[in-house]
Design an enzyme around this catalytic site. Structure first.
Site, short mmCIF file in Angstrom:
data_model
loop_
_atom_site.label_atom_id
_atom_site.label_comp_id
_atom_site.label_asym_id
_atom_site.label_seq_id
_atom_site.Cartn_x
_atom_site.Cartn_y
_atom_site.Cartn_z
N HIS A 66 0.68 -10.63 5.97
CA HIS A 66 1.06 -9.66 6.98
C HIS A 66 1.62 -10.41 8.17
O HIS A 66 1.35 -11.61 8.36
CB HIS A 66 -0.15 -8.83 7.42
CG HIS A 66 -0.61 -7.82 6.41
ND1 HIS A 66 0.20 -6.81 5.96
CD2 HIS A 66 -1.81 -7.66 5.77
CE1 HIS A 66 -0.47 -6.05 5.08
NE2 HIS A 66 -1.69 -6.56 4.95
N CYS A 88 5.99 -8.69 7.45
CA CYS A 88 6.61 -7.75 8.37
C CYS A 88 6.89 -8.43 9.71
O CYS A 88 6.20 -9.38 10.10
CB CYS A 88 5.71 -6.54 8.61
SG CYS A 88 5.54 -5.46 7.17
#
Length: 303
Positions: free
Chosen positions: A139, A181
């Site tokens: 992430h 991301c």
């Protein structure tokens, strides 16, 4: 008040004349020492190699590749499990091994463990290596990557590999692939009408020094542009790594790295589109982003 001038505004009378670097200055990156007495580099290149348009890729080893695959995160982070990332890690292991990298794969590392792992990699002796590669699957947010416990700035992870820190990688490619991301925005895409169509000599070498920027020779390939969500399929893996694996498999030993990354961009942009029951997340697109400080072309020619 005297007006301050930017470097571009300084007149020629304010600075010494710049001396162009000559291709006849042999053996940059020699064992010579700076005025402080500290070694400036440990890698030796001939003048021909230094001024070539291609990186020297015929050292004895391709180099070290580090893959960090974070799938499960501590409960207090509130982050979901990254299903599909194991497929990404496996694909990258195969592709990088096929390109003769010495691959180390790490799973579910804390932020400090990531930092220590890369610091140790930077402290290795890379004199006999062509380059260094790192892939981080996790992430993230813009400028940060998640360990399983907290975020860490991406720049902190690259710092140990800069030319003034990792001398045995000075003048060699440092390649980072970041699957994460960089924000929460979605790319709606835009409709477009497309028409159908049917050697060294046996003498003691003389060493001289060439300065290079400490920030040079990096390539950072992000899965998405700043501010946007990066898509990952829970079965097949992320769009970016699927495309990267495909391109490396087909062209890894014949096409230069920047051209390959352009083809990765094309595949992600044209082949993939989200398909979900959530209307605000459906039919979304993605485009990777490559930041290059490379000074030459990178070819993973066969060993």
């Amino acid at each position: 008040m005297e007006e301050a001038m930017s470097p571009e505004c300084v007149s020629n009378t304010d600075v010494p004349d710049a001396k162009p670097v000559s291709e006849t200055d042999a053996f940059p990156f020699g064992k010579s020492k700076s005025q402080s007495g500290k070694p400036v580099a440990t890698t030796i290149q001939t003048a021909t190699e230094f001024f070539s348009h291609k990186y020297k890729m015929d050292y004895p080893n391709r180099g070290k590749a580090i893959i960090i695959n974070n799938k499960k995160f501590n409960p207090n982070t509130g982050l979901n499990e990254r299903n599909g990332t194991d497929q990404d890690a496996s694909a990258l292991c195969c592709r990088l091994s096929e390109l003769d990298f010495d691959v180390d794969l790490f799973h579910n590392l804390k932020a400090e463990e990531i930092k220590v792992t890369l610091q140790k990699a930077a402290e290795l002796d890379h004199r006999d290596n062509d380059c260094f590669t790192c892939a981080i699957l996790s992430h993230g947010e813009d400028g940060f990557i998640w360990g399983i416990d907290r975020m860490i700035p991406i720049n902190d992870l690259m710092e140990p590999f800069k030319g003034n820190k990792c001398l045995s990688l000075a003048g060699k490619p440092k390649i980072f692939f970041i699957q994460a991301c960089r924000g929460t925005k979605f790319d709606d895409g835009v409709d477009m009408n497309v028409a159908d169509a049917k050697g060294f000599m046996d003498v003691e070498p003389q060493f001289s020094l060439q300065k290079i920027p400490s920030e040079a020779d990096f390539l950072i390939a992000y899965s998405v542009v700043p501010g946007y969500y990066s898509w990952r399929n829970s079965t097949n893996g992320s769009w970016f790594v699927q495309a990267l694996s495909e391109v490396l498999m087909k062209h890894g030993q014949t096409v230069d790295l920047l051209t390959m990354m352009t083809r990765v961009n094309q595949i992600v942009a044209n082949k993939f589109q989200s398909n979900t029951s959530h209307s605000d997340m459906n039919e979304k697109k993605q485009i990777p982003c490559v930041t290059s400080m490379l000074t030459k072309e990178v070819y993973f020619t066969s060993k």
